[in-house]
Write a protein that holds these residues in place. Structure first.
Motif, PDB file in Angstrom:
ATOM      1  N   LEU A 232      34.315 -16.544   6.339  1.00  0.00           N
ATOM      2  CA  LEU A 232      33.590 -18.089   5.787  1.00  0.00           C
ATOM      3  C   LEU A 232      31.468 -18.011   4.955  1.00  0.00           C
ATOM      4  O   LEU A 232      31.441 -18.627   4.059  1.00  0.00           O
ATOM      5  CB  LEU A 232      33.972 -19.165   6.777  1.00  0.00           C
ATOM      6  N   GLY A 233      31.251 -16.935   5.799  1.00  0.00           N
ATOM      7  CA  GLY A 233      30.661 -17.099   5.252  1.00  0.00           C
ATOM      8  C   GLY A 233      29.523 -15.117   5.819  1.00  0.00           C
ATOM      9  O   GLY A 233      30.852 -14.635   6.778  1.00  0.00           O
ATOM     10  N   VAL A 234      28.600 -14.914   5.504  1.00  0.00           N
ATOM     11  CA  VAL A 234      28.106 -13.379   5.877  1.00  0.00           C
ATOM     12  C   VAL A 234      26.679 -13.540   5.926  1.00  0.00           C
ATOM     13  O   VAL A 234      25.508 -14.449   4.963  1.00  0.00           O
ATOM     14  CB  VAL A 234      28.372 -12.996   4.357  1.00  0.00           C
ATOM     15  N   VAL A 235      27.017 -12.642   6.917  1.00  0.00           N
ATOM     16  CA  VAL A 235      25.415 -12.567   7.597  1.00  0.00           C
ATOM     17  C   VAL A 235      24.362 -11.170   7.080  1.00  0.00           C
ATOM     18  O   VAL A 235      25.507 -10.401   7.717  1.00  0.00           O
ATOM     19  CB  VAL A 235      25.358 -12.776   9.063  1.00  0.00           C
ATOM     20  N   VAL A 236      23.557 -11.046   6.644  1.00  0.00           N
ATOM     21  CA  VAL A 236      23.585  -9.882   6.205  1.00  0.00           C
ATOM     22  C   VAL A 236      21.812  -9.591   7.157  1.00  0.00           C
ATOM     23  O   VAL A 236      20.624 -10.392   7.107  1.00  0.00           O
ATOM     24  CB  VAL A 236      22.968  -9.790   4.919  1.00  0.00           C
ATOM     25  N   VAL A 237      21.974  -8.071   7.633  1.00  0.00           N
ATOM     26  CA  VAL A 237      20.167  -7.776   8.807  1.00  0.00           C
ATOM     27  C   VAL A 237      20.510  -6.575   8.154  1.00  0.00           C
ATOM     28  O   VAL A 237      20.877  -5.383   8.454  1.00  0.00           O
ATOM     29  CB  VAL A 237      21.694  -7.848  10.089  1.00  0.00           C
ATOM     30  N   GLU A 238      19.511  -6.446   7.595  1.00  0.00           N
ATOM     31  CA  GLU A 238      18.485  -5.573   7.312  1.00  0.00           C
ATOM     32  C   GLU A 238      19.244  -4.883   6.241  1.00  0.00           C
ATOM     33  O   GLU A 238      20.711  -4.097   6.184  1.00  0.00           O
ATOM     34  CB  GLU A 238      18.393  -4.339   8.870  1.00  0.00           C
ATOM     35  N   ALA A 239      18.732  -5.709   4.926  1.00  0.00           N
ATOM     36  CA  ALA A 239      19.088  -4.303   3.805  1.00  0.00           C
ATOM     37  C   ALA A 239      17.431  -4.385   2.585  1.00  0.00           C
ATOM     38  O   ALA A 239      17.374  -5.177   2.476  1.00  0.00           O
ATOM     39  CB  ALA A 239      20.504  -5.790   2.948  1.00  0.00           C
ATOM     40  N   ALA A 240      18.143  -3.148   2.416  1.00  0.00           N
ATOM     41  CA  ALA A 240      16.698  -2.654   1.811  1.00  0.00           C
ATOM     42  C   ALA A 240      17.453  -3.355   0.067  1.00  0.00           C
ATOM     43  O   ALA A 240      18.626  -4.453  -0.494  1.00  0.00           O
ATOM     44  CB  ALA A 240      16.844  -1.788   1.304  1.00  0.00           C
ATOM     45  N   GLN A 280      15.950 -16.809  -1.948  1.00  0.00           N
ATOM     46  CA  GLN A 280      16.575 -17.447  -2.988  1.00  0.00           C
ATOM     47  C   GLN A 280      17.411 -18.385  -2.489  1.00  0.00           C
ATOM     48  O   GLN A 280      18.163 -18.887  -2.760  1.00  0.00           O
ATOM     49  CB  GLN A 280      17.777 -16.476  -3.150  1.00  0.00           C
ATOM     50  N   GLY A 281      17.613 -18.526  -0.915  1.00  0.00           N
ATOM     51  CA  GLY A 281      17.774 -19.896  -0.651  1.00  0.00           C
ATOM     52  C   GLY A 281      18.666 -20.094   0.576  1.00  0.00           C
ATOM     53  O   GLY A 281      19.802 -20.328   1.196  1.00  0.00           O
ATOM     54  N   ALA A 282      19.190 -18.646   0.877  1.00  0.00           N
ATOM     55  CA  ALA A 282      20.182 -18.156   2.042  1.00  0.00           C
ATOM     56  C   ALA A 282      19.179 -18.684   3.484  1.00  0.00           C
ATOM     57  O   ALA A 282      18.861 -19.027   3.285  1.00  0.00           O
ATOM     58  CB  ALA A 282      20.305 -16.634   2.655  1.00  0.00           C
ATOM     59  N   VAL A 283      20.858 -19.042   4.337  1.00  0.00           N
ATOM     60  CA  VAL A 283      20.451 -19.677   5.331  1.00  0.00           C
ATOM     61  C   VAL A 283      19.521 -18.594   6.263  1.00  0.00           C
ATOM     62  O   VAL A 283      19.592 -17.469   6.814  1.00  0.00           O
ATOM     63  CB  VAL A 283      21.770 -20.233   6.117  1.00  0.00           C
ATOM     64  N   VAL A 284      18.485 -19.309   6.776  1.00  0.00           N
ATOM     65  CA  VAL A 284      17.161 -18.144   7.717  1.00  0.00           C
ATOM     66  C   VAL A 284      18.320 -18.463   9.408  1.00  0.00           C
ATOM     67  O   VAL A 284      18.760 -19.613   9.201  1.00  0.00           O
ATOM     68  CB  VAL A 284      15.924 -19.013   7.813  1.00  0.00           C
ATOM     69  N   THR A 285      18.310 -17.374   9.945  1.00  0.00           N
ATOM     70  CA  THR A 285      18.997 -16.643  10.711  1.00  0.00           C
ATOM     71  C   THR A 285      18.162 -16.370  11.641  1.00  0.00           C
ATOM     72  O   THR A 285      17.865 -14.933  11.887  1.00  0.00           O
ATOM     73  CB  THR A 285      20.671 -15.912  10.482  1.00  0.00           C
ATOM     74  N   THR A 286      18.455 -16.520  12.727  1.00  0.00           N
ATOM     75  CA  THR A 286      17.393 -16.534  13.518  1.00  0.00           C
ATOM     76  C   THR A 286      18.142 -16.120  15.371  1.00  0.00           C
ATOM     77  O   THR A 286      17.569 -15.978  16.187  1.00  0.00           O
ATOM     78  CB  THR A 286      15.970 -16.981  14.437  1.00  0.00           C
ATOM     79  N   GLY A 287      18.747 -17.238  15.653  1.00  0.00           N
ATOM     80  CA  GLY A 287      20.018 -16.472  16.671  1.00  0.00           C
ATOM     81  C   GLY A 287      21.410 -16.770  16.255  1.00  0.00           C
ATOM     82  O   GLY A 287      21.594 -18.103  14.920  1.00  0.00           O
ATOM     83  N   ASP A 290      22.583 -20.814  14.124  1.00  0.00           N
ATOM     84  CA  ASP A 290      22.340 -20.927  13.010  1.00  0.00           C
ATOM     85  C   ASP A 290      23.232 -21.048  12.276  1.00  0.00           C
ATOM     86  O   ASP A 290      23.459 -21.356  11.775  1.00  0.00           O
ATOM     87  CB  ASP A 290      20.732 -19.870  13.016  1.00  0.00           C
ATOM     88  N   VAL A 291      23.915 -20.093  13.039  1.00  0.00           N
ATOM     89  CA  VAL A 291      25.945 -19.242  11.833  1.00  0.00           C
ATOM     90  C   VAL A 291      26.481 -20.287  12.708  1.00  0.00           C
ATOM     91  O   VAL A 291      26.962 -20.881  11.394  1.00  0.00           O
ATOM     92  CB  VAL A 291      25.731 -18.004  12.530  1.00  0.00           C
ATOM     93  N   LEU A 292      26.328 -20.710  13.952  1.00  0.00           N
ATOM     94  CA  LEU A 292      27.776 -21.660  14.058  1.00  0.00           C
ATOM     95  C   LEU A 292      27.705 -22.763  13.956  1.00  0.00           C
ATOM     96  O   LEU A 292      28.498 -23.946  13.352  1.00  0.00           O
ATOM     97  CB  LEU A 292      27.665 -21.582  16.190  1.00  0.00           C
ATOM     98  N   ASP A 293      26.408 -23.767  14.082  1.00  0.00           N
ATOM     99  CA  ASP A 293      26.161 -24.732  13.229  1.00  0.00           C
ATOM    100  C   ASP A 293      26.044 -25.185  12.443  1.00  0.00           C
ATOM    101  O   ASP A 293      26.846 -25.938  11.412  1.00  0.00           O
ATOM    102  CB  ASP A 293      25.109 -25.361  13.517  1.00  0.00           C
ATOM    103  N   THR A 294      26.160 -24.087  10.884  1.00  0.00           N
ATOM    104  CA  THR A 294      26.149 -24.330   9.743  1.00  0.00           C
ATOM    105  C   THR A 294      27.724 -24.083   9.201  1.00  0.00           C
ATOM    106  O   THR A 294      28.306 -24.709   8.281  1.00  0.00           O
ATOM    107  CB  THR A 294      25.589 -23.383   8.605  1.00  0.00           C
TER     108      THR A 294
END
Length: 382
Positions: A232-240, A280-287, A290-294
């Motif tokens: 349903l959604g994709v979290v990106v953590v550290e990507a060049a 580009q508009g990705a959801v800012v994710t600091t915890g 943020d993911v669960l609410d969205t």
């Protein structure tokens, strides 16, 4: 359409004969997911399509005979799957990942091993750098653990770094490992033990590739599209800036999924891609919250709707072949630049059914390229 009395999930059930025919069709030369769908729609069944492949490729101008997977080929692969503890699931069957059904180019058959119920639960994709930092891996694990406890299956690609951290943190709650090669050819080798943990517990391994297929560089973007399609959604953590994770994020966006990005230091090259996604508009994710609410509104959607590939009762295959003038008009309208099929129909004035049939012929002859968004172009002459 039937409803499983145990799970309550709806879908078709392929017969043994249909499963063999579907496997033969998708394993034949020049038959990809889009071509598979058109063949089934046009000829009513995989058996009917298989019978027409030689004629269609010849009409499309093939310079050599098309390789068609035999019954023996399909039976050998099905036997290999059974010995491996895996099964092939068709796109309309109840155990097929429901969100994946609706992406462009969804595979008609996928091989699955493990807890099949994981495939139909709401999923969150987590991807990122193979060369992950300690902090990045820890953050990915935190997101995976908390979202797993909230009921999401964590989907990733079994790669080193962020993928590994996400899988390990969600082994107990459920995780899906999407492989770029066959199920019996996992990569990298050091994650074999992790894969065993996944498939022997609440998780699942899936692949669209044949058994015995060793992954190559070009197979990983195909794998990434499945990660994006299942989730349903994709979290990106550290990507060049140039990475497979950004390919996954782009595909997720194309599929209408939510893209989450974890901000990082501007001085760390591993964070340049994620910081770019935020611009580009990705959801800012600091915890995790943020993911669960969205995702909360999306997880309530009913994804168990009718299948998108079935063997129709009234195939279109009785239509006469296109004549030479119609075929010439359509081929002349094509070029090396991708074109919209609706534009080709308007430009040529040829009936849509004829246009689609000529494109099918060209595709099977290896003379057509298919692009994202349903665009097509003429392949250069060899």
């Amino acid at each position: 359409m039937s409803v499983d009395r145990v799970t309550g999930k709806s879908g078709i059930r392929l017969s043994d004969r249909q499963r063999i025919a579907w496997l033969r069709l998708i394993r034949s030369d020049n038959v990809g997911p889009a071509t598979f769908r058109q063949l089934i729609n046009h000829y009513g069944s995989a058996d009917g399509a298989l019978a027409m492949l030689p004629e269609l490729s010849q009409r499309g101008g093939a310079t050599r005979a098309l390789r068609i997977a035999s019954v023996a080929d399909a039976e050998r692969e099905l036997d290999a799957a059974r010995r491996f503890g895996a099964t092939f699931v068709g796109i309309g069957e109840p155990d097929y990942p429901p969100a994946l059904r609706h992406i462009e180019g969804a595979p008609p058959l996928i091989a699955m091993k493990g807890d099949l119920s994981s495939a139909t639960r709401p999923s969150l994709g987590i991807v990122g750098s193979r060369n992950a930092s300690v902090v990045g891996a820890k953050f990915a694990a935190m997101i995976a653990r908390r979202c797993g406890e909230a009921g999401y299956v964590i989907t990733s690609g079994l790669a080193r770094g962020i993928d590994t951290a996400a899988h390990r943190a969600s082994v107990e709650t459920g995780t899906i490992a999407v492989l770029a090669g066959g199920l019996d050819q996992p990569y990298p080798p050091e994650n074999l033990g992790l894969l065993d943990e996944i498939t022997s517990g609440a998780g699942l391994a899936i692949s669209e590739m044949p058994f015995g297929w060793e992954p190559r560089a070009r197979d990983f973007p195909r794998r990434n599209r499945l990660i994006a399609g299942i989730s349903l959604g994709v979290v990106v953590v550290e990507a060049a800036e140039r990475s497979g994770s950004l390919i996954t994020a782009r595909m997720a966006s194309d599929f209408g999924r939510i893209v989450f990005a974890v901000p990082g230091s501007p001085l760390d090259p591993r964070c340049h891609g994620t910081n770019g996604l935020l611009k580009q508009g990705a959801v800012v994710t600091t915890g995790p919250q943020d993911v669960l609410d969205t995702l909360a509104p999306l997880s309530q959607l009913d994804l168990f709707d009718p299948p998108v590939i079935d063997e129709p009762d009234k195939p279109m295959g009785t239509m006469l072949p296109p004549d030479d003038d119609e075929r010439h008009l359509i081929v002349s309208a094509l070029g090396p630049s991708p074109a919209d099929i609706d534009d080709i129909i308007r430009h040529t004035g040829v009936a849509a059914s004829i246009v689609y049939l000529v494109l099918l012929e060209l595709d099977l002859a290896g003379r057509l390229h298919r692009h994202a968004g349903g665009l097509v172009s003429l392949a250069p002459d060899e």
